[in-house]
Structures are given as structure tokens and as C-alpha cells.
Design a protein around this motif. Structure first.
Motif, PDB file in Angstrom:
ATOM      1  N   PHE A   1       0.838  -1.190   0.000  1.00 12.75           N
ATOM      2  CA  PHE A   1       0.000   0.000   0.000  1.00 12.75           C
ATOM      3  C   PHE A   1       0.882   1.252   0.000  1.00 12.75           C
ATOM      4  O   PHE A   1       2.016   1.231   0.474  1.00 12.75           O
ATOM      5  CB  PHE A   1      -0.856   0.066   1.277  1.00 12.75           C
ATOM      6  CG  PHE A   1      -1.700  -1.132   1.543  1.00 12.75           C
ATOM      7  CD1 PHE A   1      -1.148  -2.276   2.102  1.00 12.75           C
ATOM      8  CD2 PHE A   1      -3.051  -1.120   1.260  1.00 12.75           C
ATOM      9  CE1 PHE A   1      -1.927  -3.386   2.361  1.00 12.75           C
ATOM     10  CE2 PHE A   1      -3.843  -2.224   1.515  1.00 12.75           C
ATOM     11  CZ  PHE A   1      -3.278  -3.366   2.073  1.00 12.75           C
ATOM     12  N   TRP A   2       0.304   2.342  -0.482  1.00 10.87           N
ATOM     13  CA  TRP A   2       0.851   3.674  -0.237  1.00 10.87           C
ATOM     14  C   TRP A   2      -0.211   4.484   0.483  1.00 10.87           C
ATOM     15  O   TRP A   2      -1.370   4.572   0.022  1.00 10.87           O
ATOM     16  CB  TRP A   2       1.251   4.367  -1.530  1.00 10.87           C
ATOM     17  CG  TRP A   2       2.593   3.954  -2.038  1.00 10.87           C
ATOM     18  CD1 TRP A   2       2.864   3.026  -3.005  1.00 10.87           C
ATOM     19  CD2 TRP A   2       3.861   4.451  -1.610  1.00 10.87           C
ATOM     20  NE1 TRP A   2       4.227   2.911  -3.190  1.00 10.87           N
ATOM     21  CE2 TRP A   2       4.856   3.781  -2.349  1.00 10.87           C
ATOM     22  CE3 TRP A   2       4.259   5.414  -0.664  1.00 10.87           C
ATOM     23  CZ2 TRP A   2       6.225   4.035  -2.182  1.00 10.87           C
ATOM     24  CZ3 TRP A   2       5.612   5.667  -0.507  1.00 10.87           C
ATOM     25  CH2 TRP A   2       6.580   4.979  -1.261  1.00 10.87           C
ATOM     26  N   TYR A   3       0.189   5.054   1.631  1.00 13.75           N
ATOM     27  CA  TYR A   3      -0.654   5.971   2.369  1.00 13.75           C
ATOM     28  C   TYR A   3      -0.034   7.359   2.275  1.00 13.75           C
ATOM     29  O   TYR A   3       1.184   7.517   2.158  1.00 13.75           O
ATOM     30  CB  TYR A   3      -0.757   5.557   3.846  1.00 13.75           C
ATOM     31  CG  TYR A   3      -1.768   4.469   4.113  1.00 13.75           C
ATOM     32  CD1 TYR A   3      -1.495   3.143   3.787  1.00 13.75           C
ATOM     33  CD2 TYR A   3      -2.996   4.766   4.696  1.00 13.75           C
ATOM     34  CE1 TYR A   3      -2.439   2.141   4.039  1.00 13.75           C
ATOM     35  CE2 TYR A   3      -3.937   3.784   4.947  1.00 13.75           C
ATOM     36  CZ  TYR A   3      -3.648   2.472   4.616  1.00 13.75           C
ATOM     37  OH  TYR A   3      -4.579   1.488   4.864  1.00 13.75           O
ATOM     38  N   VAL A   4      -0.882   8.383   2.358  1.00 12.19           N
ATOM     39  CA  VAL A   4      -0.401   9.760   2.222  1.00 12.19           C
ATOM     40  C   VAL A   4      -0.992  10.623   3.335  1.00 12.19           C
ATOM     41  O   VAL A   4      -2.130  10.398   3.770  1.00 12.19           O
ATOM     42  CB  VAL A   4      -0.754  10.341   0.832  1.00 12.19           C
ATOM     43  CG1 VAL A   4      -2.255  10.375   0.612  1.00 12.19           C
ATOM     44  CG2 VAL A   4      -0.149  11.728   0.641  1.00 12.19           C
ATOM     45  N   GLN A   5      -0.186  11.552   3.801  1.00  9.92           N
ATOM     46  CA  GLN A   5      -0.643  12.508   4.810  1.00  9.92           C
ATOM     47  C   GLN A   5      -0.341  13.907   4.316  1.00  9.92           C
ATOM     48  O   GLN A   5       0.818  14.340   4.319  1.00  9.92           O
ATOM     49  CB  GLN A   5       0.036  12.239   6.149  1.00  9.92           C
ATOM     50  CG  GLN A   5      -0.520  13.060   7.298  1.00  9.92           C
ATOM     51  CD  GLN A   5       0.091  12.667   8.631  1.00  9.92           C
ATOM     52  OE1 GLN A   5       1.199  12.145   8.707  1.00  9.92           O
ATOM     53  NE2 GLN A   5      -0.632  12.914   9.708  1.00  9.92           N
ATOM     54  N   TYR A   6      -1.378  14.617   3.883  1.00  6.79           N
ATOM     55  CA  TYR A   6      -1.230  16.008   3.479  1.00  6.79           C
ATOM     56  C   TYR A   6      -1.200  16.883   4.730  1.00  6.79           C
ATOM     57  O   TYR A   6      -1.677  16.480   5.799  1.00  6.79           O
ATOM     58  CB  TYR A   6      -2.372  16.437   2.558  1.00  6.79           C
ATOM     59  CG  TYR A   6      -2.456  15.630   1.281  1.00  6.79           C
ATOM     60  CD1 TYR A   6      -3.394  14.607   1.133  1.00  6.79           C
ATOM     61  CD2 TYR A   6      -1.586  15.866   0.221  1.00  6.79           C
ATOM     62  CE1 TYR A   6      -3.468  13.856  -0.029  1.00  6.79           C
ATOM     63  CE2 TYR A   6      -1.645  15.119  -0.939  1.00  6.79           C
ATOM     64  CZ  TYR A   6      -2.592  14.111  -1.053  1.00  6.79           C
ATOM     65  OH  TYR A   6      -2.654  13.358  -2.200  1.00  6.79           O
TER      66      TYR A   6
ATOM     67  N   LEU B   1      -3.931  10.837   7.856  1.00  3.25           N
ATOM     68  CA  LEU B   1      -3.294   9.824   7.036  1.00  3.25           C
ATOM     69  C   LEU B   1      -4.385   9.030   6.312  1.00  3.25           C
ATOM     70  O   LEU B   1      -5.374   8.621   6.924  1.00  3.25           O
ATOM     71  CB  LEU B   1      -2.477   8.903   7.937  1.00  3.25           C
ATOM     72  CG  LEU B   1      -1.518   7.923   7.292  1.00  3.25           C
ATOM     73  CD1 LEU B   1      -0.428   8.657   6.528  1.00  3.25           C
ATOM     74  CD2 LEU B   1      -0.902   7.029   8.356  1.00  3.25           C
ATOM     75  N   GLN B   2      -4.193   8.832   5.011  1.00  2.00           N
ATOM     76  CA  GLN B   2      -5.232   8.166   4.238  1.00  2.00           C
ATOM     77  C   GLN B   2      -4.607   7.286   3.158  1.00  2.00           C
ATOM     78  O   GLN B   2      -3.481   7.510   2.728  1.00  2.00           O
ATOM     79  CB  GLN B   2      -6.147   9.201   3.575  1.00  2.00           C
ATOM     80  CG  GLN B   2      -5.421  10.173   2.659  1.00  2.00           C
ATOM     81  CD  GLN B   2      -6.312  11.295   2.185  1.00  2.00           C
ATOM     82  OE1 GLN B   2      -7.181  11.084   1.337  1.00  2.00           O
ATOM     83  NE2 GLN B   2      -6.103  12.486   2.726  1.00  2.00           N
ATOM     84  N   LEU B   3      -5.380   6.306   2.747  1.00  2.00           N
ATOM     85  CA  LEU B   3      -4.901   5.400   1.703  1.00  2.00           C
ATOM     86  C   LEU B   3      -4.822   6.136   0.370  1.00  2.00           C
ATOM     87  O   LEU B   3      -5.751   6.829  -0.024  1.00  2.00           O
ATOM     88  CB  LEU B   3      -5.852   4.215   1.580  1.00  2.00           C
ATOM     89  CG  LEU B   3      -5.527   3.212   0.473  1.00  2.00           C
ATOM     90  CD1 LEU B   3      -4.255   2.439   0.825  1.00  2.00           C
ATOM     91  CD2 LEU B   3      -6.695   2.252   0.266  1.00  2.00           C
ATOM     92  N   LEU B   4      -3.699   5.966  -0.318  1.00  2.00           N
ATOM     93  CA  LEU B   4      -3.556   6.512  -1.659  1.00  2.00           C
ATOM     94  C   LEU B   4      -3.863   5.415  -2.687  1.00  2.00           C
ATOM     95  O   LEU B   4      -4.733   5.578  -3.526  1.00  2.00           O
ATOM     96  CB  LEU B   4      -2.146   7.060  -1.873  1.00  2.00           C
ATOM     97  CG  LEU B   4      -1.857   7.640  -3.261  1.00  2.00           C
ATOM     98  CD1 LEU B   4      -2.744   8.852  -3.551  1.00  2.00           C
ATOM     99  CD2 LEU B   4      -0.383   8.028  -3.381  1.00  2.00           C
ATOM    100  N   LEU B   5      -3.137   4.310  -2.597  1.00  2.00           N
ATOM    101  CA  LEU B   5      -3.432   3.208  -3.499  1.00  2.00           C
ATOM    102  C   LEU B   5      -2.879   1.900  -2.942  1.00  2.00           C
ATOM    103  O   LEU B   5      -2.058   1.884  -2.019  1.00  2.00           O
ATOM    104  CB  LEU B   5      -2.891   3.473  -4.911  1.00  2.00           C
ATOM    105  CG  LEU B   5      -1.420   3.797  -5.106  1.00  2.00           C
ATOM    106  CD1 LEU B   5      -0.548   2.557  -5.097  1.00  2.00           C
ATOM    107  CD2 LEU B   5      -1.204   4.527  -6.444  1.00  2.00           C
TER     108      LEU B   5
ATOM    109  N   TYR C   1       4.571  10.608   2.480  1.00  2.00           N
ATOM    110  CA  TYR C   1       4.127   9.363   1.857  1.00  2.00           C
ATOM    111  C   TYR C   1       4.711   8.177   2.609  1.00  2.00           C
ATOM    112  O   TYR C   1       5.912   8.101   2.858  1.00  2.00           O
ATOM    113  CB  TYR C   1       4.557   9.322   0.396  1.00  2.00           C
ATOM    114  CG  TYR C   1       3.824  10.316  -0.474  1.00  2.00           C
ATOM    115  CD1 TYR C   1       4.222  11.653  -0.514  1.00  2.00           C
ATOM    116  CD2 TYR C   1       2.736   9.930  -1.241  1.00  2.00           C
ATOM    117  CE1 TYR C   1       3.547  12.577  -1.298  1.00  2.00           C
ATOM    118  CE2 TYR C   1       2.059  10.843  -2.033  1.00  2.00           C
ATOM    119  CZ  TYR C   1       2.469  12.161  -2.052  1.00  2.00           C
ATOM    120  OH  TYR C   1       1.795  13.074  -2.831  1.00  2.00           O
ATOM    121  N   TYR C   2       3.835   7.245   2.946  1.00  2.00           N
ATOM    122  CA  TYR C   2       4.249   6.036   3.654  1.00  2.00           C
ATOM    123  C   TYR C   2       3.928   4.804   2.819  1.00  2.00           C
ATOM    124  O   TYR C   2       2.802   4.642   2.342  1.00  2.00           O
ATOM    125  CB  TYR C   2       3.514   5.899   4.989  1.00  2.00           C
ATOM    126  CG  TYR C   2       3.918   6.880   6.051  1.00  2.00           C
ATOM    127  CD1 TYR C   2       3.204   8.056   6.250  1.00  2.00           C
ATOM    128  CD2 TYR C   2       5.013   6.632   6.881  1.00  2.00           C
ATOM    129  CE1 TYR C   2       3.568   8.954   7.240  1.00  2.00           C
ATOM    130  CE2 TYR C   2       5.378   7.519   7.874  1.00  2.00           C
ATOM    131  CZ  TYR C   2       4.643   8.679   8.039  1.00  2.00           C
ATOM    132  OH  TYR C   2       5.012   9.563   9.020  1.00  2.00           O
TER     133      TYR C   2
END
Lengths: 115, 110
Positions: free
Chosen positions: B34-39, B44-48, B85-86
Motif C-alpha cells: 500500500f501507499w498511504y499519504v498525509q497532506y 493519514l489516508q490510503l492513496l493506493l 508518503y508512507y
């Protein structure tokens, strides 16, 4: 749904004091996770629950940390006594078993500062 | 043991430049990535996720089992892509430890 709700958003305390962080997961989600975020170590999984039962607490740093989930809508993470190195942002997240099991919904986090 | 490595703490690019955020993993079984993103100021939310094989906000990521990598790519960076990005790893088909890397801060300069 308001999403995953965490409180307090910010906590400043002195070394040696007890800290309790709270989390309300999304209604219907059966998994709940506690993570700790620091600059050096990123996001570390502390513990997670399934149907209110702790499944894996191997990430809990030491005995000073404890977590409970007395019911499906509430969990706490307690640090007693707190130390300056515990300063971090603590995130709670929840998910629903099945195909979306690893799609976590995160709370806004609780920023803890221990002086 | 499961491990996720993001070698870059900070990646700075100019608007319009290509972006590649690196992620390598170690896991002996069948992984789900997974890639998670925190703007900024957001959760923190799932990107893809790799099993979806989607392009989200112009980002794609391909699982390369030979190189044990799951790099995140975008051909033309936008300023609004600036975020943390995590990369994360779990055992495929199960809710298990979702292990995150240390994260990469992407800064897109105007």
C-alpha cells in the motif's frame, strides 16, 4: 460518520505523570490499531484488536504502556509513568474485516509532549 | 520478519518534474503493498494498493517481486502533491500487522 475520533488532540504533561489517550473507531469496524509516529522511526504499530480482543501487542515498547478495548466503540492507550521519550503523535485507526481489512481509516492523532 | 524500507526522508522536485518515491520490502510470504499519504493538516489516508492496479491522482505503483520493490511514480509532479508518503506492507488476504516504512516527505517546488 465522523470517522475515527481521538482525544485529546494535544497533551502536554510532566515526566512521571499518567497519560490516557482515547479512541472511538468507526461504527461497525471490527479492527482497531494504535500507532506511534516519530520523525526518527516513522509509524510504528503498537497494538491491534479484533472484536475488542488484543491480537498482537508486540509493538508496545514496555510495561509502562497498556491498551484496552472494553467495547466495540472505545479504546484507551495508557502510559504510566510517562517519559520524555514518549513524546510523539499517537494514531488510532480502524478497519473492517474482509477485502478492505488493510484499508485503515485513521484518526487525527493525539500529539503528546512529555516535559 | 516483515520490513519496509523507504530510503529517502526527503525528496524535493520542481513542479512538472517526474517523481519516484522508493519503497523496498522484505517478506517471505505473499505480500500486499500500500501507499498511504498525509497532506498537511489532514489525516493519514490510503492513496493506493497494489491489488487494485489503479492510478490515483496520477500516481501509480507496480509491485516488482524480483526486486521486492513497490515504488510510487508520477510523471509530472504538482504542488498539491507535497505531503508525507508512507509505504506499507501486510500479509496478503489477511488483516495482520500493517507495517509502515519511515516515510518520505515530498516537497514540490513551484
Amino acid at each position: 460518520d465522523a470517522g475515527v475520533i481521538q482525544s485529546p488532540r494535544h497533551e502536554v504533561t510532566e515526566m512521571g505523570q499518567e497519560v490516557t489517550l482515547r479512541c472511538k473507531p468507526i461504527s461497525g469496524h471490527d479492527y482497531l490499531f494504535w500507532y506511534r509516529q516519530t520523525m526518527m522511526r516513522g509509524l510504528e504499530l503498537l497494538i491491534y484488536f479484533n472484536n475488542n480482543v488484543p491480537i498482537d501487542d508486540s509493538g508496545m515498547p514496555e510495561d509502562r504502556f497498556s491498551a484496552k478495548m472494553p467495547n466495540a466503540s472505545f479504546s484507551t492507550l495508557k502510559i504510566q509513568p510517562s517519559e520524555p521519550r514518549d513524546s510523539a503523535v499517537y494514531f488510532c485507526a480502524s478497519s473492517l474485516s474482509g477485502t478492505g481489512a488493510n484499508v485503515l481509516t485513521f484518526g487525527a492523532g493525539s500529539r503528546l509532549t512529555v516535559l | 520478519a516483515q520490513r519496509v524500507t523507504q530510503p529517502e526522508k526527503l525528496l524535493s522536485v520542481f513542479k512538472g518534474a517526474p517523481v519516484e518515491l522508493k519503497c523496498n520490502y522484505s517478506y517471505s510470504g505473499s505480500p500486499e503493498l500500500f501507499w498511504y499519504v498525509q497532506y498537511s493538516r489532514q489525516r493519514l489516508q490510503l492513496l493506493l494498493r497494489h491489488i487494485s492496479r489503479e492510478s490515483i491522482k496520477g500516481f501509480t505503483a507496480d509491485l516488482n517481486k524480483g526486486e521486492t520493490s513497490f515504488h510510487l511514480k508520477k510523471p509530472f509532479a504538482q504542488e498539491e502533491d507535497s505531503a508525507m508518503y508512507y509505504c506499507a506492507l501486510s500479509r496478503r488476504g489477511a488483516t495482520n500487522k500493517l507495517i509502515f516504512g519511515t516515510g518520505t516527505l515530498l516537497a514540490v517546488q513551484p
